[in-house]
Design a protein around this motif. Structure first.
Motif, PDB file in Angstrom:
ATOM      1  N   GLU A 186       0.831  -1.210   0.000  1.00  0.00           N
ATOM      2  CA  GLU A 186       0.000   0.000   0.000  1.00  0.00           C
ATOM      3  C   GLU A 186       0.861   1.255   0.000  1.00  0.00           C
ATOM      4  O   GLU A 186       2.062   1.210   0.282  1.00  0.00           O
ATOM      5  CB  GLU A 186      -0.988  -0.032   1.165  1.00  0.00           C
ATOM      6  N   SER A 187       0.217   2.338  -0.313  1.00  0.00           N
ATOM      7  CA  SER A 187       0.879   3.630  -0.371  1.00  0.00           C
ATOM      8  C   SER A 187       1.547   3.928   0.968  1.00  0.00           C
ATOM      9  O   SER A 187       0.937   3.747   2.024  1.00  0.00           O
ATOM     10  CB  SER A 187      -0.183   4.678  -0.696  1.00  0.00           C
ATOM     11  N   GLY A 188       2.802   4.324   0.901  1.00  0.00           N
ATOM     12  CA  GLY A 188       3.528   4.659   2.127  1.00  0.00           C
ATOM     13  C   GLY A 188       4.195   3.474   2.788  1.00  0.00           C
ATOM     14  O   GLY A 188       4.793   3.606   3.863  1.00  0.00           O
ATOM     15  N   SER A 189       4.151   2.294   2.148  1.00  0.00           N
ATOM     16  CA  SER A 189       4.719   1.102   2.794  1.00  0.00           C
ATOM     17  C   SER A 189       6.235   1.024   2.638  1.00  0.00           C
ATOM     18  O   SER A 189       6.876   0.163   3.233  1.00  0.00           O
ATOM     19  CB  SER A 189       4.062  -0.163   2.235  1.00  0.00           C
ATOM     20  N   GLY A 190       6.811   1.901   1.819  1.00  0.00           N
ATOM     21  CA  GLY A 190       8.268   1.937   1.727  1.00  0.00           C
ATOM     22  C   GLY A 190       8.841   1.420   0.427  1.00  0.00           C
ATOM     23  O   GLY A 190      10.055   1.220   0.308  1.00  0.00           O
ATOM     24  N   LYS A 191       8.015   1.240  -0.592  1.00  0.00           N
ATOM     25  CA  LYS A 191       8.487   0.668  -1.855  1.00  0.00           C
ATOM     26  C   LYS A 191       9.510   1.578  -2.538  1.00  0.00           C
ATOM     27  O   LYS A 191      10.604   1.137  -2.897  1.00  0.00           O
ATOM     28  CB  LYS A 191       7.289   0.422  -2.805  1.00  0.00           C
ATOM     29  N   SER A 192       9.138   2.833  -2.709  1.00  0.00           N
ATOM     30  CA  SER A 192      10.054   3.757  -3.394  1.00  0.00           C
ATOM     31  C   SER A 192      11.316   3.978  -2.561  1.00  0.00           C
ATOM     32  O   SER A 192      12.415   4.099  -3.111  1.00  0.00           O
ATOM     33  CB  SER A 192       9.364   5.091  -3.662  1.00  0.00           C
ATOM     34  N   THR A 193      11.154   4.027  -1.262  1.00  0.00           N
ATOM     35  CA  THR A 193      12.310   4.215  -0.379  1.00  0.00           C
ATOM     36  C   THR A 193      13.295   3.064  -0.557  1.00  0.00           C
ATOM     37  O   THR A 193      14.512   3.266  -0.635  1.00  0.00           O
ATOM     38  CB  THR A 193      11.842   4.301   1.086  1.00  0.00           C
TER      39      THR A 193
ATOM     40  N   TYR B 189      19.411   7.316  -1.281  1.00  0.00           N
ATOM     41  CA  TYR B 189      19.445   7.424   0.180  1.00  0.00           C
ATOM     42  C   TYR B 189      20.522   6.473   0.666  1.00  0.00           C
ATOM     43  O   TYR B 189      20.688   5.391   0.106  1.00  0.00           O
ATOM     44  CB  TYR B 189      18.128   6.964   0.824  1.00  0.00           C
TER      45      TYR B 189
ATOM     46  N   GLN C  68       8.972   7.258 -10.063  1.00  0.00           N
ATOM     47  CA  GLN C  68       7.513   7.331 -10.039  1.00  0.00           C
ATOM     48  C   GLN C  68       7.036   8.597 -10.763  1.00  0.00           C
ATOM     49  O   GLN C  68       6.065   8.570 -11.497  1.00  0.00           O
ATOM     50  CB  GLN C  68       7.073   7.358  -8.572  1.00  0.00           C
TER      51      GLN C  68
HETATM   52  N1  LIG Z   1      12.789  11.612   2.193  1.00  0.00           N
HETATM   53  C1  LIG Z   1      11.947  11.216   3.130  1.00  0.00           C
HETATM   54  N2  LIG Z   1      12.057  11.628   4.406  1.00  0.00           N
HETATM   55  C2  LIG Z   1      11.200  11.237   5.359  1.00  0.00           C
HETATM   56  N3  LIG Z   1      10.185  10.394   5.141  1.00  0.00           N
HETATM   57  C3  LIG Z   1      10.015   9.937   3.904  1.00  0.00           C
HETATM   58  C4  LIG Z   1      10.878  10.316   2.831  1.00  0.00           C
HETATM   59  N4  LIG Z   1      10.452   9.693   1.695  1.00  0.00           N
HETATM   60  C5  LIG Z   1       9.388   8.978   2.059  1.00  0.00           C
HETATM   61  N5  LIG Z   1       9.132   9.110   3.369  1.00  0.00           N
HETATM   62  C6  LIG Z   1       8.058   8.439   4.126  1.00  0.00           C
HETATM   63  O1  LIG Z   1       8.379   7.064   4.166  1.00  0.00           O
HETATM   64  C7  LIG Z   1       7.207   6.281   3.969  1.00  0.00           C
HETATM   65  C8  LIG Z   1       7.389   5.391   2.763  1.00  0.00           C
HETATM   66  O2  LIG Z   1       7.420   6.197   1.570  1.00  0.00           O
HETATM   67  P1  LIG Z   1       7.599   5.588   0.115  1.00  0.00           P
HETATM   68  O3  LIG Z   1       7.678   6.727  -0.818  1.00  0.00           O
HETATM   69  O4  LIG Z   1       8.716   4.619   0.134  1.00  0.00           O
HETATM   70  O5  LIG Z   1       6.212   4.816  -0.054  1.00  0.00           O
HETATM   71  P2  LIG Z   1       5.665   3.977  -1.276  1.00  0.00           P
HETATM   72  O6  LIG Z   1       5.443   2.575  -0.785  1.00  0.00           O
HETATM   73  O7  LIG Z   1       6.530   4.156  -2.465  1.00  0.00           O
HETATM   74  O8  LIG Z   1       4.233   4.646  -1.523  1.00  0.00           O
HETATM   75  P3  LIG Z   1       3.419   5.000  -2.895  1.00  0.00           P
HETATM   76  O9  LIG Z   1       2.741   3.724  -3.319  1.00  0.00           O
HETATM   77  O10 LIG Z   1       2.443   6.026  -2.461  1.00  0.00           O
HETATM   78  O11 LIG Z   1       4.402   5.509  -3.887  1.00  0.00           O
HETATM   79  C9  LIG Z   1       6.052   7.260   3.848  1.00  0.00           C
HETATM   80  O12 LIG Z   1       5.418   7.372   5.084  1.00  0.00           O
HETATM   81  C10 LIG Z   1       6.733   8.553   3.438  1.00  0.00           C
HETATM   82  O13 LIG Z   1       6.004   9.653   3.893  1.00  0.00           O
END
Ligand SMILES: Nc1ncnc2c1ncn2[C@@H]1O[C@H](COP(=O)(O)OP(=O)(O)OP(=O)(O)O)[C@@H](O)[C@H]1O
Ligand SMILES: [Mg+2]
Length: 206
Positions: free
Chosen positions: A16-23, A32, A63
Motif C-alpha cells: 500500500e501507499s507509504g509502505s516503503g516501496k520507493s524508499t 538514500y 515514479q
Molecule cells: N525523504 C523522506 N524523508 C522522510 N520520510 C520519507 C521520505 N520519503 C518517504 N518518506 C516516508 O516514508 C514512507 C514510505 O514512503 P515511500 O515513498 O517509500 O512509499 P511507497 O510505498 O513508495 O508509496 P506509494 O505507493 O504512495 O508511492 C512514507 O510514510 C513517506 O512519507
C-alpha cells in the motif's frame, strides 16, 4: 527485511501507499544511504561500488518522470546514450509513442515545453524510453503504468517481460497483471516484508 535478487528475471514489489516501496528502491540506487542494514551486489557491499559505476549499471524510471527543457531526442538520450536513429525509433514504437512524436511539428527535435502539451502517460512513456535507451544490467521501474490506460500498460508489460529474460528487472506496481510472469513478488507493509506465498507465481506454471 531480507531479500535476494537473481541476476536476471522479473521481481515484483507491491504494497500500500507509504509502505516503503520507493524508499527501498532509492536505497538500492544509493539516492538514500541506509543507516542500518547492508546491501550486497554479488559479494561487494553497495557502499564500496563507485556511484557512477552503480548508476551506470542501473536504469531507473522514477515514479514521477522528470523531463527537462530540451528536445524529445535529448530527453530520450539523457543518460548519455549513443544509439542509432533506428534503435530510438524502435523503442518509441514499442512504447506506442512514435506516431505521436511524428505528429509534432518538429518530431524528435520538438522541444519539451508547455506548448507541446504531452499528457501524463506520454511523459511517463518518454521516461521509460530514456531508461530503455540506456544499456544497463538492472532495470528498475517505479509504478511504470500509473498514468497509462489498459492498452499502453500492456505494451509496458511486454517490454518488461522481454527485458527480464536478459536482465534483472524490479518493478513496483499496484496492478498484479504486470506480474503474471514474475519470478517473485514481494509485498511491503509498513516498511517490512509480509508473507506473499499465495501471490507467488513462477515461470513454470505461468
Ligand atoms: N525523504 C523522506 N524523508 C522522510 N520520510 C520519507 C521520505 N520519503 C518517504 N518518506 C516516508 O516514508 C514512507 C514510505 O514512503 P515511500 O515513498 O517509500 O512509499 P511507497 O510505498 O513508495 O508509496 P506509494 O505507493 O504512495 O508511492 C512514507 O510514510 C513517506 O512519507
Ligand atoms: Mg512510491
Amino acid at each position: 527485511m531480507n531479500l535476494t535478487f537473481p541476476e536476471r528475471g522479473l521481481i515484483g514489489i507491491i504494497g500500500e501507499s507509504g509502505s516503503g516501496k520507493s524508499t527501498f528502491i532509492k536505497l538500492l540506487l544509493r539516492l538514500y544511504e541506509g543507516e542500518v542494514g547492508k546491501i550486497y551486489v554479488q559479494d561487494r557491499e553497495l557502499q564500496s561500488i563507485a556511484l557512477n559505476q552503480l548508476r551506470q549499471a542501473i536504469s531507473y524510471v522514477p515514479q514521477d518522470v522528470d523531463l527537462f527543457n530540451g528536445t524529445i531526442r535529448e530527453n530520450i538520450m539523457a543518460y548519455g546514450t549513443n544509439m542509432s536513429e533506428a534503435e530510438m525509433i524502435h523503442i518509441c514504437e514499442r512504447l506506442n509513442m512514435h506516431q505521436r512524436i511524428m505528429s509534432l511539428p518538429e518530431q524528435y527535435n520538438s522541444m519539451i515545453s508547455e506548448r507541446i502539451n504531452l499528457s501524463g502517460g506520454e511523459k511517463q512513456r518518454l521516461g521509460i524510453a530514456r531508461a530503455l535507451a540506456k544499456k544497463s544490467l538492472i532495470y528498475v521501474f517505479d509504478e511504470p503504468t500509473s498514468s497509462l490506460d489498459q492498452e499502453n500498460s500492456q505494451f509496458i508489460k511486454e517490454i518488461i517481460e522481454d527485458l527480464s529474460k536478459k536482465y534483472l528487472v524490479i518493478v513496483i506496481e499496484h496492478r498484479l497483471e504486470t506480474f503474471e510472469n514474475a519470478d517473485h513478488i514481494y509485498q511491503f507493509q509498513n516498511g517490512k516484508l509480509v508473507d506473499i506465498d499465495e501471490l507467488e507465481v513462477t515461470r513454470d506454471n505461468a
